[in-house]
Design a protein around this motif. Structure first.
Motif, PDB file in Angstrom:
ATOM      1  N   ASN A 201      67.129  29.834  49.274  1.00 39.01           N
ATOM      2  CA  ASN A 201      65.554  29.907  49.262  1.00 39.01           C
ATOM      3  C   ASN A 201      65.316  31.469  48.609  1.00 39.01           C
ATOM      4  O   ASN A 201      64.118  31.553  47.890  1.00 39.01           O
ATOM      5  CB  ASN A 201      65.184  29.772  50.859  1.00 39.01           C
ATOM      6  CG  ASN A 201      63.658  29.548  50.816  1.00 39.01           C
ATOM      7  OD1 ASN A 201      62.912  28.770  50.020  1.00 39.01           O
ATOM      8  ND2 ASN A 201      62.971  30.336  51.574  1.00 39.01           N
TER       9      ASN A 201
ATOM     10  N   VAL B 209      65.289  31.824  44.533  1.00 41.66           N
ATOM     11  CA  VAL B 209      64.479  30.824  43.767  1.00 41.66           C
ATOM     12  C   VAL B 209      63.520  31.746  43.201  1.00 41.66           C
ATOM     13  O   VAL B 209      62.767  32.227  43.758  1.00 41.66           O
ATOM     14  CB  VAL B 209      64.119  29.553  44.568  1.00 41.66           C
ATOM     15  CG1 VAL B 209      63.081  29.010  43.931  1.00 41.66           C
ATOM     16  CG2 VAL B 209      65.223  28.763  44.807  1.00 41.66           C
ATOM     17  N   ARG B 210      63.142  31.650  41.895  1.00 39.72           N
ATOM     18  CA  ARG B 210      61.729  31.837  41.315  1.00 39.72           C
ATOM     19  C   ARG B 210      60.934  31.180  40.928  1.00 39.72           C
ATOM     20  O   ARG B 210      61.350  30.261  39.877  1.00 39.72           O
ATOM     21  CB  ARG B 210      62.391  32.736  40.181  1.00 39.72           C
ATOM     22  CG  ARG B 210      63.462  33.969  40.217  1.00 39.72           C
ATOM     23  CD  ARG B 210      63.985  34.628  39.096  1.00 39.72           C
ATOM     24  NE  ARG B 210      65.231  35.611  39.548  1.00 39.72           N
ATOM     25  CZ  ARG B 210      65.551  36.319  38.629  1.00 39.72           C
ATOM     26  NH1 ARG B 210      65.637  36.054  37.185  1.00 39.72           N
ATOM     27  NH2 ARG B 210      66.512  37.261  38.907  1.00 39.72           N
ATOM     28  N   ASP B 211      59.830  30.744  41.609  1.00 41.99           N
ATOM     29  CA  ASP B 211      58.995  29.917  41.429  1.00 41.99           C
ATOM     30  C   ASP B 211      58.353  29.968  40.008  1.00 41.99           C
ATOM     31  O   ASP B 211      58.016  28.608  39.330  1.00 41.99           O
ATOM     32  CB  ASP B 211      57.729  29.955  42.383  1.00 41.99           C
ATOM     33  CG  ASP B 211      58.463  29.722  43.919  1.00 41.99           C
ATOM     34  OD1 ASP B 211      59.284  28.911  43.900  1.00 41.99           O
ATOM     35  OD2 ASP B 211      57.720  30.279  44.846  1.00 41.99           O
ATOM     36  N   GLU B 212      58.230  31.091  39.483  1.00 40.52           N
ATOM     37  CA  GLU B 212      57.346  31.188  38.181  1.00 40.52           C
ATOM     38  C   GLU B 212      58.510  30.499  37.178  1.00 40.52           C
ATOM     39  O   GLU B 212      57.710  30.148  35.683  1.00 40.52           O
ATOM     40  CB  GLU B 212      57.178  32.427  37.894  1.00 40.52           C
ATOM     41  CG  GLU B 212      58.414  33.567  37.491  1.00 40.52           C
ATOM     42  CD  GLU B 212      59.064  33.964  38.713  1.00 40.52           C
ATOM     43  OE1 GLU B 212      59.958  34.986  38.781  1.00 40.52           O
ATOM     44  OE2 GLU B 212      58.524  33.615  39.989  1.00 40.52           O
TER      45      GLU B 212
ATOM     46  N   ARG C 260      59.751  16.049  43.526  1.00 36.57           N
ATOM     47  CA  ARG C 260      59.736  17.332  42.690  1.00 36.57           C
ATOM     48  C   ARG C 260      60.417  17.051  41.324  1.00 36.57           C
ATOM     49  O   ARG C 260      59.937  17.308  40.252  1.00 36.57           O
ATOM     50  CB  ARG C 260      60.359  18.422  42.999  1.00 36.57           C
ATOM     51  CG  ARG C 260      60.451  19.620  42.606  1.00 36.57           C
ATOM     52  CD  ARG C 260      59.001  20.133  41.935  1.00 36.57           C
ATOM     53  NE  ARG C 260      58.768  21.371  41.402  1.00 36.57           N
ATOM     54  CZ  ARG C 260      58.928  22.625  42.012  1.00 36.57           C
ATOM     55  NH1 ARG C 260      58.805  23.002  43.394  1.00 36.57           N
ATOM     56  NH2 ARG C 260      58.850  23.732  41.345  1.00 36.57           N
TER      57      ARG C 260
ATOM     58  N   GLU D 242      62.013  27.120  39.295  1.00 36.09           N
ATOM     59  CA  GLU D 242      63.417  26.846  40.120  1.00 36.09           C
ATOM     60  C   GLU D 242      63.022  26.192  41.366  1.00 36.09           C
ATOM     61  O   GLU D 242      61.929  26.386  42.205  1.00 36.09           O
ATOM     62  CB  GLU D 242      64.184  28.236  40.290  1.00 36.09           C
ATOM     63  CG  GLU D 242      64.432  28.714  38.946  1.00 36.09           C
ATOM     64  CD  GLU D 242      64.983  30.176  39.026  1.00 36.09           C
ATOM     65  OE1 GLU D 242      65.623  30.636  38.047  1.00 36.09           O
ATOM     66  OE2 GLU D 242      64.984  30.692  40.256  1.00 36.09           O
ATOM     67  N   PHE D 243      64.138  25.271  41.744  1.00 30.77           N
ATOM     68  CA  PHE D 243      63.722  24.623  43.105  1.00 30.77           C
ATOM     69  C   PHE D 243      65.183  24.075  43.566  1.00 30.77           C
ATOM     70  O   PHE D 243      66.025  23.614  42.806  1.00 30.77           O
ATOM     71  CB  PHE D 243      62.734  23.314  42.645  1.00 30.77           C
ATOM     72  CG  PHE D 243      62.592  22.389  43.996  1.00 30.77           C
ATOM     73  CD1 PHE D 243      61.354  22.920  44.682  1.00 30.77           C
ATOM     74  CD2 PHE D 243      63.348  21.293  44.379  1.00 30.77           C
ATOM     75  CE1 PHE D 243      61.099  21.990  45.850  1.00 30.77           C
ATOM     76  CE2 PHE D 243      62.691  20.506  45.404  1.00 30.77           C
ATOM     77  CZ  PHE D 243      61.814  21.111  46.347  1.00 30.77           C
TER      78      PHE D 243
END
Length: 651
Positions: free
Chosen positions: A289, A292-295, A240, A298-299
């Protein structure tokens, strides 16, 4: 399809292989049976015919059962010639099925057989079947195709050569309606069996591919996920990070890498056990988990035992700060485990691409340096990378390289600090303290180079040098005072430490009763059972063992119960001017009372004033050590003061 199913069976084990053998045998048996009776329906005997249903059904069971035996034998690892054995069984089942099927064929006329053709058909079946199974065992694409072709040839050759041996002399009767009905019934049976083959092949294909896809997906998740926390693992994180760096380069954007290390996780494992530590990690995994805000790109991943790493795309100025703040809150919130509220906390280091580094390696290095800076300062949970960190890291690596050569270059020396009986002022012994004189930098404080030696594994040879040098020196003293030597936690984990001590005592001639080894309680907690056993082995040598820095860290009563130490040393931090409070005095009195209860002498470290010494005398403390009583000095200084004289060593 038979070749494909058989090859699938060869790649499985146990009951699963047995299931694939059955599917393979059904496909092969029905194929043999249908081929025979489809050809028989096209045969023109020139007279009325019918079929015996019992023999017709028996012929089906023969080819299916023989196929199972043939395929099982071929896949066996205990049969010397598996293809030969399996081929004979499979070929004989084809031949048997053909002639039993012919026996079910009743013609109204006289039947005659040409025996040479019968014999040839009986040989062709096993020979071609052996060749087919031999090719199947090659487990290649060519082998599968060759098996299919040879297997089909075996069926066809047995049937048509066998039919060439079959002759019917008719009676002139035409086919009766009942005979026509029998043929229609057989036709429907053949069609049904053909459909069974088709459906079975499709179902097995779907099941196989579905199971394989599920297995691949499960293995992929296992390969990319941490089993304990459910977070992505290091491999997933590296992939990633690479993709995010490429994206940032293409778009001219920025990317933040955050290194995370739990602050007190070792204490949790040592004091509460690994089951509690695992539960803490599981809870932190769920929290991270959830935050985390995927938009925002964030990872978060778990990259080691108590280490995590996070990625955040940098758009607005507060993106990184907000993400970091959420991580800190997740790490700091109490976790209920083992009926306790545990707050592990964490140290975070942040590096930004491309501001701080232009590639992944340097970006990770920058985040690590920042994280270690945060970890070294209890008041700073988050530290951002600065260019000067690289320079300090290079200096630290250079100092470690110099320390590696310090023994050979005679740069290490021992100083000795006196230990005194409080009530009488009499000398009890000396503690050996390591000093390093750098050729360019001068005196390096022990607080700087001892941790450096532990980090780089240098403490093992250095610690052995200290032990041997101190024992050799003390063996020449008159009076024969005791000599105290500190053991590092890293040094203590060596499996042969008792043997090292035994060897040093034998080489130097020092009486074991004159040697006292000092270790902190954290050393024992690294591996409690093994550590206590090692202490017992050292005690059996006649060496004394002191529990150092008592009052800080763990200070577990269970440790004093599990092992009878020869001395407890109260840490110097309790005697500095800032620590002179009512609570501190209460702790000192409690430790002294604890020593009296266990029958263990107590030594107070860091004594610098007469008031402190008077207080210790009034409270019944047996021994003391500190600048008031004597600074660490070389043995030559001690000899010049007349406190010690040298005599010939007994070694």
């Amino acid at each position: 399809m038979t070749a494909r199913l058989f090859r699938r069976a060869l790649h499985t084990r146990g009951l699963q292989r047995g299931g694939w053998y059955v599917l393979t045998a059904l496909a092969a048996g029905v194929a043999i049976w249908c081929t025979h009776f489809i050809a028989m329906m096209g045969f023109r005997a020139g007279t009325g015919v019918t079929f015996d249903p019992l023999l017709t059904l028996t012929s089906l069971f023969i080819c299916v059962g023989g196929s199972i035996l043939g395929f099982v034998a071929t896949g066996s690892s205990v049969i010397r010639w598996p293809a030969v054995t399996g081929g004979v069984l499979l070929g004989c089942s084809i031949v048997a099925m053909h002639y039993v099927g012919m026996a079910a064929f009743h013609a109204h006329g006289r039947v005659a057989w040409d025996m040479p053709h019968v014999i040839v058909s009986g040989l062709l079946g096993p020979v071609l079947a052996m060749a087919a199974l031999h090719m199947a065992l090659k487990r290649t694409g060519v082998g599968a195709n060759a098996m299919a072709a040879l297997f089909a040839a075996a069926i066809v050759c047995v049937h048509f050569v066998g039919m060439a041996a079959f002759h019917v002399v008719g009676t002139g009767e035409t086919m009766a309606p009942g005979h026509a009905l029998a043929l229609k019934t057989l036709t429907m049976a053949v069609i049904g069996m053909s459909l069974i083959i088709l459906v079975m092949g499709m179902v097995s294909y779907l099941i196989d591919d579905s199971a394989r896809a599920e297995t691949i997906e499960r293995l992929r998740r296992m390969a990319l996920s941490d089993v304990l926390t459910g977070l992505p693992n290091r491999a997933h994180f590296n992939d990633r990070l690479d993709s995010e760096i490429v994206r940032a380069e293409q778009r001219g954007s920025r990317l933040a890498l955050i290194g995370i290390d739990l602050d007190r996780f070792k204490d949790i494992n040592d004091l509460r056990g690994h089951s509690v530590g695992d539960e803490v990690l599981r809870v932190l995994g769920r929290r991270m988990n959830a935050l985390v805000r995927d938009e925002r790109g964030e990872f978060i991943a778990r990259t080691g035992g108590d280490e995590f790493a996070a990625i955040c795309r940098v758009g607005a100025p507060d993106d990184v700060a907000g993400f970091v703040d959420r991580i800190v809150k997740a790490l700091s919130a109490p976790i209920r485990a083992d009926d306790l509220d545990i707050s592990p906390g964490g140290s975070l280091g942040v590096a930004v691409f491309p501001d701080d580094a232009a590639d992944r390696e340097n970006l990770v290095n920058g985040a690590d340096l920042a994280m270690y800076r945060a970890k070294s300062n209890p008041l700073q949970r988050v530290c951002f990378y600065e260019a000067g960190m690289d320079e300090r890291n290079r200096e630290r690596r250079a100092l470690a390289a110099d320390l590696r050569d310090a023994i050979g270059r005679n740069q290490l020396t021992l100083h000795y600090q006196v230990q005194t009986i409080v009530s009488t002022g009499r000398i009890r012994g000396y503690e050996a303290l390591l000093r390093w004189t750098h050729p360019k930098m001068g005196e390096i404080p022990p607080g700087d180079f001892i941790p450096l030696a532990e980090e780089n594994g240098l403490i093992v040879p250095i610690g052995e040098w200290v032990l041997r040098t101190a024992c050799r020196e003390a063996a020449t003293w008159e009076p024969p005072y005791t000599i105290a030597v500190n053991l590092s936690a890293v040094q203590f984990v060596i499996a042969d430490l008792p043997e090292v001590i035994r060897t040093v005592l034998a080489e130097t001639g020092l009486a074991p009763a004159r040697l006292e080894l000092e270790l902190t309680e954290s050393t024992i907690f690294a591996d409690r059972e093994r550590s206590l056993e090692m202490l017992r082995q050292i005690r059996d040598l006649g060496v004394s063992i002191a529990l150092d820095d008592f009052g800080t860290g763990y200070s577990s009563l269970d440790t004093l119960r599990s092992f009878t130490f020869d001395r407890i040393k109260i840490d110097r931090s309790f005697f500095c001017s800032q620590a002179a409070t009512a609570q501190t005095m209460a702790i000192i009195r409690a430790v002294l009372a604890l020593g009296r209860s266990f029958g263990i002498p107590v030594t107070a470290e860091g004594i610098e004033t007469y008031d402190q010494l008077s207080m210790l005398n009034a409270e019944g403390c047996q021994e003391a050590q500190g600048f008031l009583l004597g600074h660490p000095v070389t043995i030559d200084d001690i000899i010049r003061r007349g406190q010690i004289a040298r005599v010939a060593s007994e070694a």
